[in-house]
Design a protein around this motif. Structure first.
Motif: not given
Length: 471
Positions: A38-57
Protein backbone atom coordinates in the motif's frame (compact mmCIF):
# COMPACT_ATOMS: atom_id res chain seq x y z
CA UNK A 1 0.67 -38.55 32.54
CA UNK A 2 4.07 -36.97 31.95
CA UNK A 3 5.13 -35.75 28.56
CA UNK A 4 8.33 -37.81 28.88
CA UNK A 5 6.26 -41.01 28.75
CA UNK A 6 4.28 -39.72 25.79
CA UNK A 7 7.17 -38.34 23.74
CA UNK A 8 6.43 -40.54 20.73
CA UNK A 9 2.92 -39.14 20.47
CA UNK A 10 4.20 -35.59 20.82
CA UNK A 11 6.86 -36.08 18.15
CA UNK A 12 4.18 -37.27 15.72
CA UNK A 13 1.92 -34.38 16.74
CA UNK A 14 4.66 -31.75 16.37
CA UNK A 15 5.58 -33.08 12.96
CA UNK A 16 1.92 -33.13 11.86
CA UNK A 17 1.29 -29.59 13.07
CA UNK A 18 4.16 -28.17 11.04
CA UNK A 19 1.46 -27.93 8.36
CA UNK A 20 -0.52 -25.58 10.62
CA UNK A 21 2.65 -23.55 11.11
CA UNK A 22 2.61 -23.20 7.34
CA UNK A 23 -1.02 -22.12 7.63
CA UNK A 24 0.01 -19.53 10.22
CA UNK A 25 2.52 -18.02 7.81
CA UNK A 26 -0.23 -17.47 5.23
CA UNK A 27 -2.37 -15.67 7.83
CA UNK A 28 0.41 -13.58 9.34
CA UNK A 29 2.05 -12.78 5.99
CA UNK A 30 -0.45 -10.01 5.23
CA UNK A 31 0.41 -7.98 8.35
CA UNK A 32 3.94 -6.95 7.28
CA UNK A 33 3.23 -7.25 3.55
CA UNK A 34 0.17 -5.00 3.17
CA UNK A 35 2.00 -1.85 4.35
CA UNK A 36 4.61 -2.58 1.65
CA UNK A 37 1.98 -3.11 -1.03
CA UNK A 38 0.00 0.00 0.00
CA UNK A 39 3.04 2.30 0.18
CA UNK A 40 3.63 4.96 -2.47
CA UNK A 41 6.80 3.19 -3.61
CA UNK A 42 5.09 -0.22 -3.63
CA UNK A 43 6.68 -2.84 -5.91
CA UNK A 44 3.13 -3.87 -6.83
CA UNK A 45 0.60 -1.03 -6.80
CA UNK A 46 -2.30 -2.12 -4.57
CA UNK A 47 -5.51 -0.35 -3.52
CA UNK A 48 -7.18 -0.62 -0.10
CA UNK A 49 -9.97 -2.75 -1.55
CA UNK A 50 -7.46 -5.06 -3.22
CA UNK A 51 -5.60 -5.40 0.07
CA UNK A 52 -8.77 -6.60 1.83
CA UNK A 53 -9.22 -9.22 -0.89
CA UNK A 54 -5.60 -10.33 -0.49
CA UNK A 55 -6.34 -10.95 3.19
CA UNK A 56 -9.72 -12.61 2.79
CA UNK A 57 -9.59 -14.54 -0.49
CA UNK A 58 -7.31 -17.21 0.95
CA UNK A 59 -9.83 -18.01 3.69
CA UNK A 60 -12.72 -17.95 1.23
CA UNK A 61 -11.01 -20.51 -0.99
CA UNK A 62 -10.30 -22.73 2.02
CA UNK A 63 -14.07 -23.40 2.19
CA UNK A 64 -13.70 -25.55 -0.94
CA UNK A 65 -11.24 -27.95 0.70
CA UNK A 66 -12.99 -29.68 3.63
CA UNK A 67 -15.29 -31.95 1.59
CA UNK A 68 -12.46 -33.38 -0.58
CA UNK A 69 -10.20 -33.51 2.49
CA UNK A 70 -12.76 -35.47 4.53
CA UNK A 71 -13.29 -37.85 1.62
CA UNK A 72 -9.57 -38.41 1.18
CA UNK A 73 -9.03 -38.89 4.92
CA UNK A 74 -11.52 -41.77 4.85
CA UNK A 75 -10.10 -43.27 1.64
CA UNK A 76 -6.33 -42.86 1.86
CA UNK A 77 -5.84 -41.94 5.53
CA UNK A 78 -5.25 -38.75 7.48
CA UNK A 79 -1.47 -38.94 7.09
CA UNK A 80 -1.44 -38.96 3.28
CA UNK A 81 -4.15 -36.30 3.19
CA UNK A 82 -2.10 -34.02 5.42
CA UNK A 83 0.94 -34.55 3.20
CA UNK A 84 -1.12 -33.40 0.21
CA UNK A 85 -1.79 -30.11 2.01
CA UNK A 86 1.85 -29.12 1.59
CA UNK A 87 1.59 -28.95 -2.20
CA UNK A 88 -0.69 -25.87 -2.40
CA UNK A 89 1.51 -24.01 0.09
CA UNK A 90 4.65 -24.67 -1.91
CA UNK A 91 2.97 -23.57 -5.15
CA UNK A 92 1.51 -20.51 -3.44
CA UNK A 93 4.86 -19.23 -2.20
CA UNK A 94 6.49 -19.84 -5.58
CA UNK A 95 3.81 -17.61 -7.12
CA UNK A 96 4.51 -14.90 -4.52
CA UNK A 97 8.19 -15.02 -5.49
CA UNK A 98 7.22 -14.55 -9.14
CA UNK A 99 4.43 -12.01 -8.56
CA UNK A 100 4.55 -8.81 -10.57
CA UNK A 101 0.91 -7.81 -10.17
CA UNK A 102 -2.06 -8.17 -7.80
CA UNK A 103 -3.87 -10.92 -9.79
CA UNK A 104 -0.84 -13.20 -9.35
CA UNK A 105 -1.00 -12.61 -5.60
CA UNK A 106 -4.71 -13.43 -5.72
CA UNK A 107 -3.95 -16.74 -7.42
CA UNK A 108 -1.23 -17.56 -4.89
CA UNK A 109 -3.65 -16.87 -2.03
CA UNK A 110 -6.39 -18.94 -3.65
CA UNK A 111 -4.09 -21.93 -4.02
CA UNK A 112 -2.75 -21.53 -0.48
CA UNK A 113 -6.35 -21.51 0.72
CA UNK A 114 -6.78 -25.06 -0.58
CA UNK A 115 -3.89 -26.19 1.64
CA UNK A 116 -5.31 -24.21 4.57
CA UNK A 117 -8.65 -26.00 4.35
CA UNK A 118 -7.05 -29.43 4.06
CA UNK A 119 -4.75 -28.79 7.02
CA UNK A 120 -7.43 -27.59 9.41
CA UNK A 121 -9.88 -30.32 8.38
CA UNK A 122 -7.43 -33.19 8.72
CA UNK A 123 -5.04 -32.19 11.52
CA UNK A 124 -7.67 -32.37 14.33
CA UNK A 125 -8.73 -35.80 13.05
CA UNK A 126 -5.16 -37.12 12.99
CA UNK A 127 -4.21 -35.79 16.42
CA UNK A 128 -7.47 -36.95 18.01
CA UNK A 129 -6.89 -40.48 16.72
CA UNK A 130 -3.24 -40.93 17.68
CA UNK A 131 -3.44 -39.43 21.17
CA UNK A 132 -4.05 -41.11 24.51
CA UNK A 133 -7.06 -39.85 26.48
CA UNK A 134 -4.82 -38.18 29.07
CA UNK A 135 -3.09 -35.91 26.56
CA UNK A 136 -5.62 -35.68 23.74
CA UNK A 137 -6.63 -32.13 24.63
CA UNK A 138 -3.10 -30.77 24.98
CA UNK A 139 -2.00 -32.43 21.75
CA UNK A 140 -4.93 -30.95 19.85
CA UNK A 141 -3.93 -27.47 21.04
CA UNK A 142 -0.58 -27.95 19.30
CA UNK A 143 -2.48 -27.04 16.14
CA UNK A 144 -2.77 -23.52 17.50
CA UNK A 145 0.70 -23.41 19.06
CA UNK A 146 2.32 -24.14 15.72
CA UNK A 147 -0.02 -21.79 13.89
CA UNK A 148 0.98 -18.98 16.25
CA UNK A 149 4.63 -19.84 15.65
CA UNK A 150 4.01 -19.34 11.94
CA UNK A 151 2.30 -16.00 12.56
CA UNK A 152 5.08 -14.79 14.89
CA UNK A 153 7.68 -15.64 12.26
CA UNK A 154 5.96 -13.22 9.87
CA UNK A 155 5.88 -10.43 12.45
CA UNK A 156 9.57 -10.92 13.29
CA UNK A 157 10.94 -11.41 9.77
CA UNK A 158 8.48 -9.73 7.42
CA UNK A 159 9.11 -6.05 8.23
CA UNK A 160 12.86 -6.41 7.74
CA UNK A 161 13.14 -8.43 4.51
CA UNK A 162 11.79 -8.20 0.97
CA UNK A 163 8.69 -10.06 -0.18
CA UNK A 164 11.02 -12.50 -1.93
CA UNK A 165 13.00 -13.08 1.27
CA UNK A 166 9.87 -13.71 3.34
CA UNK A 167 8.41 -16.09 0.74
CA UNK A 168 11.73 -18.00 0.66
CA UNK A 169 11.53 -18.52 4.42
CA UNK A 170 7.88 -19.53 4.26
CA UNK A 171 8.29 -22.16 1.56
CA UNK A 172 10.82 -23.99 3.74
CA UNK A 173 8.16 -24.84 6.34
CA UNK A 174 5.91 -27.08 4.19
CA UNK A 175 9.03 -28.70 2.75
CA UNK A 176 10.27 -29.48 6.28
CA UNK A 177 6.82 -30.84 7.09
CA UNK A 178 6.93 -33.29 4.18
CA UNK A 179 10.42 -34.48 5.14
CA UNK A 180 9.59 -35.11 8.81
CA UNK A 181 5.95 -36.23 8.63
CA UNK A 182 6.65 -38.84 5.98
CA UNK A 183 8.37 -40.87 8.70
CA UNK A 184 5.44 -40.67 11.16
CA UNK A 185 2.86 -43.47 11.64
CA UNK A 186 -0.62 -43.39 10.15
CA UNK A 187 -3.57 -43.26 12.55
CA UNK A 188 -4.35 -46.73 13.93
CA UNK A 189 -8.05 -45.90 13.56
CA UNK A 190 -7.62 -45.61 9.79
CA UNK A 191 -5.99 -49.03 9.60
CA UNK A 192 -8.76 -50.56 11.71
CA UNK A 193 -11.44 -49.00 9.50
CA UNK A 194 -9.61 -50.48 6.50
CA UNK A 195 -9.47 -53.93 8.07
CA UNK A 196 -5.68 -53.84 8.40
CA UNK A 197 -5.36 -54.80 12.05
CA UNK A 198 -1.71 -55.86 11.89
CA UNK A 199 -0.73 -52.42 10.58
CA UNK A 200 -2.94 -50.81 13.23
CA UNK A 201 -1.04 -52.68 15.93
CA UNK A 202 2.30 -51.64 14.45
CA UNK A 203 1.15 -48.01 14.33
CA UNK A 204 -0.02 -48.11 17.95
CA UNK A 205 3.26 -49.66 19.09
CA UNK A 206 5.18 -46.83 17.41
CA UNK A 207 2.99 -44.26 19.14
CA UNK A 208 2.88 -45.82 22.62
CA UNK A 209 6.28 -47.51 22.94
CA UNK A 210 6.55 -49.12 26.38
CA UNK A 211 3.02 -47.93 27.24
CA UNK A 212 1.55 -50.14 24.52
CA UNK A 213 -1.06 -52.62 25.71
CA UNK A 214 -3.04 -54.97 23.49
CA UNK A 215 -6.24 -54.06 25.34
CA UNK A 216 -6.11 -50.53 23.93
CA UNK A 217 -6.02 -51.90 20.39
CA UNK A 218 -8.93 -54.20 21.21
CA UNK A 219 -10.91 -51.25 22.55
CA UNK A 220 -10.13 -49.16 19.47
CA UNK A 221 -11.24 -52.04 17.26
CA UNK A 222 -14.48 -52.48 19.17
CA UNK A 223 -15.18 -48.75 19.12
CA UNK A 224 -14.57 -48.43 15.39
CA UNK A 225 -16.53 -51.56 14.54
CA UNK A 226 -19.52 -50.45 16.60
CA UNK A 227 -19.43 -46.92 15.20
CA UNK A 228 -19.00 -48.13 11.64
CA UNK A 229 -22.16 -50.22 11.90
CA UNK A 230 -23.95 -46.92 11.51
CA UNK A 231 -23.91 -45.62 7.94
CA UNK A 232 -22.15 -42.30 7.44
CA UNK A 233 -24.82 -40.04 5.96
CA UNK A 234 -24.78 -36.26 5.74
CA UNK A 235 -28.39 -36.00 6.90
CA UNK A 236 -27.49 -37.74 10.17
CA UNK A 237 -25.67 -34.62 11.28
CA UNK A 238 -29.10 -33.06 11.63
CA UNK A 239 -31.39 -36.07 12.02
CA UNK A 240 -29.55 -37.66 14.96
CA UNK A 241 -30.05 -35.55 18.07
CA UNK A 242 -26.60 -36.16 19.55
CA UNK A 243 -24.86 -35.28 16.30
CA UNK A 244 -27.00 -32.17 15.91
CA UNK A 245 -26.25 -31.05 19.46
CA UNK A 246 -22.51 -31.59 19.01
CA UNK A 247 -22.54 -29.72 15.72
CA UNK A 248 -24.52 -26.82 17.20
CA UNK A 249 -22.12 -26.54 20.13
CA UNK A 250 -19.06 -26.45 17.90
CA UNK A 251 -20.56 -24.02 15.40
CA UNK A 252 -21.41 -21.68 18.27
CA UNK A 253 -17.89 -21.90 19.69
CA UNK A 254 -16.26 -21.34 16.30
CA UNK A 255 -18.62 -18.43 15.59
CA UNK A 256 -17.42 -16.82 18.83
CA UNK A 257 -13.81 -17.64 17.89
CA UNK A 258 -14.10 -15.73 14.63
CA UNK A 259 -16.49 -12.91 15.50
CA UNK A 260 -14.50 -11.86 18.54
CA UNK A 261 -12.32 -10.26 15.83
CA UNK A 262 -9.26 -12.44 16.25
CA UNK A 263 -8.41 -13.01 12.59
CA UNK A 264 -8.96 -9.36 11.72
CA UNK A 265 -6.55 -8.22 14.44
CA UNK A 266 -3.94 -10.81 13.44
CA UNK A 267 -4.18 -10.11 9.71
CA UNK A 268 -4.28 -6.32 9.98
CA UNK A 269 -2.10 -6.06 13.09
CA UNK A 270 0.52 -3.67 11.73
CA UNK A 271 -2.11 -1.35 10.24
CA UNK A 272 -4.16 -1.40 13.47
CA UNK A 273 -1.15 -0.52 15.60
CA UNK A 274 -0.21 2.18 13.12
CA UNK A 275 -3.70 3.70 13.27
CA UNK A 276 -3.79 3.46 17.06
CA UNK A 277 -0.57 5.46 17.47
CA UNK A 278 -0.02 3.70 20.75
CA UNK A 279 3.56 4.51 21.70
CA UNK A 280 5.58 1.57 20.36
CA UNK A 281 6.28 1.34 16.65
CA UNK A 282 3.79 -0.74 14.67
CA UNK A 283 6.44 -3.33 13.75
CA UNK A 284 7.63 -3.76 17.34
CA UNK A 285 4.05 -3.94 18.60
CA UNK A 286 3.33 -6.77 16.15
CA UNK A 287 6.33 -8.74 17.41
CA UNK A 288 5.08 -8.32 20.97
CA UNK A 289 1.64 -9.44 19.81
CA UNK A 290 3.02 -12.55 18.12
CA UNK A 291 5.14 -13.45 21.14
CA UNK A 292 2.10 -13.20 23.42
CA UNK A 293 0.16 -15.48 21.04
CA UNK A 294 2.86 -18.14 20.96
CA UNK A 295 3.54 -18.15 24.72
CA UNK A 296 -0.14 -18.19 25.59
CA UNK A 297 -0.92 -21.04 23.22
CA UNK A 298 1.89 -23.03 24.85
CA UNK A 299 0.37 -22.31 28.27
CA UNK A 300 -3.07 -23.34 27.06
CA UNK A 301 -1.57 -26.58 25.78
CA UNK A 302 -0.73 -27.45 29.39
CA UNK A 303 -3.96 -26.17 30.94
CA UNK A 304 -6.58 -27.71 28.67
CA UNK A 305 -6.23 -31.18 30.23
CA UNK A 306 -5.86 -29.79 33.76
CA UNK A 307 -8.46 -27.04 34.10
CA UNK A 308 -10.87 -28.31 31.46
CA UNK A 309 -12.31 -27.01 28.22
CA UNK A 310 -15.28 -25.04 29.52
CA UNK A 311 -13.47 -22.86 32.12
CA UNK A 312 -10.81 -21.86 29.59
CA UNK A 313 -13.42 -20.95 26.98
CA UNK A 314 -15.41 -18.86 29.47
CA UNK A 315 -12.34 -16.95 30.67
CA UNK A 316 -11.25 -16.46 27.07
CA UNK A 317 -14.61 -15.13 25.85
CA UNK A 318 -14.95 -12.74 28.79
CA UNK A 319 -11.43 -11.44 28.23
CA UNK A 320 -11.81 -10.76 24.52
CA UNK A 321 -15.21 -9.14 25.07
CA UNK A 322 -13.82 -6.70 27.63
CA UNK A 323 -10.72 -5.97 25.54
CA UNK A 324 -12.83 -5.25 22.46
CA UNK A 325 -14.97 -2.76 24.37
CA UNK A 326 -11.90 -0.94 25.70
CA UNK A 327 -10.14 -0.87 22.31
CA UNK A 328 -13.35 0.39 20.73
CA UNK A 329 -13.58 3.16 23.32
CA UNK A 330 -10.00 4.20 22.55
CA UNK A 331 -10.69 4.44 18.82
CA UNK A 332 -13.91 6.34 19.55
CA UNK A 333 -11.96 8.93 21.55
CA UNK A 334 -9.44 9.12 18.71
CA UNK A 335 -12.29 9.65 16.24
CA UNK A 336 -13.71 12.43 18.44
CA UNK A 337 -10.25 14.00 18.97
CA UNK A 338 -10.67 13.66 22.72
CA UNK A 339 -8.38 15.74 24.90
CA UNK A 340 -7.74 12.64 27.04
CA UNK A 341 -6.25 10.67 24.16
CA UNK A 342 -2.65 11.72 24.79
CA UNK A 343 -2.78 10.39 28.33
CA UNK A 344 -4.31 7.11 27.12
CA UNK A 345 -1.93 6.25 24.27
CA UNK A 346 -0.70 3.28 26.28
CA UNK A 347 -4.06 1.51 25.87
CA UNK A 348 -3.44 -0.24 22.49
CA UNK A 349 -0.03 -1.57 23.46
CA UNK A 350 -1.51 -3.04 26.66
CA UNK A 351 -5.07 -4.01 25.77
CA UNK A 352 -4.46 -5.59 22.35
CA UNK A 353 -1.92 -8.06 23.83
CA UNK A 354 -4.46 -8.72 26.61
CA UNK A 355 -7.00 -9.46 23.89
CA UNK A 356 -4.57 -11.86 22.23
CA UNK A 357 -3.76 -13.53 25.57
CA UNK A 358 -7.44 -13.99 26.34
CA UNK A 359 -8.20 -15.26 22.85
CA UNK A 360 -5.29 -17.68 22.67
CA UNK A 361 -5.76 -19.19 26.14
CA UNK A 362 -9.12 -20.62 25.13
CA UNK A 363 -10.91 -19.68 21.91
CA UNK A 364 -7.83 -20.19 19.72
CA UNK A 365 -6.90 -23.59 21.10
CA UNK A 366 -9.72 -25.40 22.90
CA UNK A 367 -12.15 -25.73 19.95
CA UNK A 368 -9.66 -28.00 18.17
CA UNK A 369 -9.53 -30.28 21.20
CA UNK A 370 -13.33 -30.49 21.31
CA UNK A 371 -13.57 -31.06 17.55
CA UNK A 372 -11.23 -34.03 17.80
CA UNK A 373 -13.27 -35.82 20.47
CA UNK A 374 -16.97 -35.00 20.29
CA UNK A 375 -18.24 -37.03 17.30
CA UNK A 376 -18.47 -40.82 16.73
CA UNK A 377 -15.97 -42.32 14.28
CA UNK A 378 -18.45 -42.91 11.45
CA UNK A 379 -19.61 -39.27 11.29
CA UNK A 380 -16.47 -37.42 12.43
CA UNK A 381 -15.08 -36.60 9.00
CA UNK A 382 -18.39 -35.18 7.76
CA UNK A 383 -18.87 -33.12 10.93
CA UNK A 384 -15.33 -31.75 10.70
CA UNK A 385 -15.95 -30.93 7.06
CA UNK A 386 -19.09 -28.90 7.84
CA UNK A 387 -17.35 -27.09 10.68
CA UNK A 388 -14.36 -26.09 8.56
CA UNK A 389 -16.56 -24.76 5.76
CA UNK A 390 -18.47 -22.73 8.34
CA UNK A 391 -15.25 -21.42 9.89
CA UNK A 392 -13.87 -20.47 6.48
CA UNK A 393 -16.98 -18.48 5.58
CA UNK A 394 -17.07 -16.75 8.97
CA UNK A 395 -13.37 -15.91 8.78
CA UNK A 396 -13.81 -14.54 5.27
CA UNK A 397 -16.69 -12.35 6.47
CA UNK A 398 -14.63 -10.98 9.37
CA UNK A 399 -11.45 -10.28 7.39
CA UNK A 400 -13.27 -8.75 4.44
CA UNK A 401 -15.80 -6.66 6.38
CA UNK A 402 -13.37 -5.36 9.01
CA UNK A 403 -11.61 -3.11 6.50
CA UNK A 404 -14.94 -1.96 5.03
CA UNK A 405 -16.46 -1.14 8.44
CA UNK A 406 -13.29 0.52 9.70
CA UNK A 407 -13.00 2.71 6.59
CA UNK A 408 -16.66 3.73 6.43
CA UNK A 409 -17.89 3.70 10.05
CA UNK A 410 -14.71 3.79 12.11
CA UNK A 411 -12.57 1.22 13.90
CA UNK A 412 -14.55 1.71 17.10
CA UNK A 413 -17.73 0.35 15.47
CA UNK A 414 -15.92 -2.82 14.40
CA UNK A 415 -14.42 -3.42 17.85
CA UNK A 416 -17.66 -2.73 19.71
CA UNK A 417 -19.42 -5.18 17.38
CA UNK A 418 -16.78 -7.79 18.18
CA UNK A 419 -17.26 -7.09 21.88
CA UNK A 420 -21.02 -7.60 21.73
CA UNK A 421 -20.68 -10.91 19.92
CA UNK A 422 -18.04 -12.06 22.40
CA UNK A 423 -20.46 -11.49 25.28
CA UNK A 424 -23.08 -13.53 23.40
CA UNK A 425 -20.48 -16.29 23.12
CA UNK A 426 -20.00 -16.33 26.90
CA UNK A 427 -23.70 -16.98 27.40
CA UNK A 428 -23.75 -19.68 24.73
CA UNK A 429 -20.76 -21.57 26.18
CA UNK A 430 -22.05 -21.28 29.75
CA UNK A 431 -25.41 -22.81 28.87
CA UNK A 432 -24.67 -25.43 26.21
CA UNK A 433 -21.08 -26.72 26.44
CA UNK A 434 -20.49 -29.93 28.45
CA UNK A 435 -17.08 -30.58 29.99
CA UNK A 436 -15.05 -33.29 28.20
CA UNK A 437 -11.73 -33.16 30.08
CA UNK A 438 -10.07 -36.56 30.46
CA UNK A 439 -13.10 -38.51 29.27
CA UNK A 440 -13.20 -41.34 26.76
CA UNK A 441 -14.85 -40.94 23.37
CA UNK A 442 -17.73 -43.12 24.53
CA UNK A 443 -18.33 -41.10 27.70
CA UNK A 444 -18.31 -37.85 25.74
CA UNK A 445 -20.73 -39.19 23.16
CA UNK A 446 -23.02 -40.50 25.90
CA UNK A 447 -23.52 -36.94 27.19
CA UNK A 448 -24.86 -35.76 23.87
CA UNK A 449 -27.64 -38.29 23.35
CA UNK A 450 -30.88 -37.93 25.32
CA UNK A 451 -32.68 -40.97 26.78
CA UNK A 452 -35.67 -40.22 24.55
CA UNK A 453 -33.56 -41.16 21.52
CA UNK A 454 -33.10 -44.64 22.99
CA UNK A 455 -29.36 -44.52 22.66
CA UNK A 456 -27.64 -47.57 24.06
CA UNK A 457 -23.98 -47.22 24.96
CA UNK A 458 -21.97 -50.37 25.28
CA UNK A 459 -18.68 -49.45 26.89
CA UNK A 460 -15.67 -51.66 26.79
CA UNK A 461 -13.57 -52.28 29.87
CA UNK A 462 -10.79 -50.03 28.61
CA UNK A 463 -10.76 -46.25 29.07
CA UNK A 464 -11.44 -45.71 25.35
CA UNK A 465 -14.74 -47.54 25.52
CA UNK A 466 -17.02 -48.54 22.67
CA UNK A 467 -20.33 -47.13 21.60
CA UNK A 468 -23.30 -48.57 19.79
CA UNK A 469 -26.04 -46.22 18.68
CA UNK A 470 -29.50 -47.67 18.19
CA UNK A 471 -32.07 -45.18 16.96
Amino acid sequence: MSISRKWREYVAALSATLITAAAGTTVGWTSPTLPILLAENSPIHTTADQSSWIVSIMILCSAASPIPAAYLADRIGTKKTLLLAAIPYIIGWILVMLAGNVPTIYVSRLISGIGYGIAYTTAPMYLGEIASDEVRGSMATLITVMSKFGILSQYCIGPYVSMMGLASFNIAIPILFVVTFSAMPESPYYFIKSGRNAEAEMSLKKLRGKDYIIEELDSMTTLVNENMKEKSRWKDLIRVGGNKKGLLILLGIYFTQQFCGSTAIISYAQQIFGAAEGGFGAKESCILLGAVQLLTSAISCQLVDRLGRKPLLLVSSCGVGLANIIIGAYFFMKHENSEYLVALRFIPIIVIPIFIFSYTIGLATVPFAITSEIFPTHIKSKATCVIQIFVALMTFAVTKLFQVVADNLGEYVAFWGFGLLSVAGVIFILILLPETKGQSFAAIQEKLYSPSEKVVFEKSEDHLGAVRINI
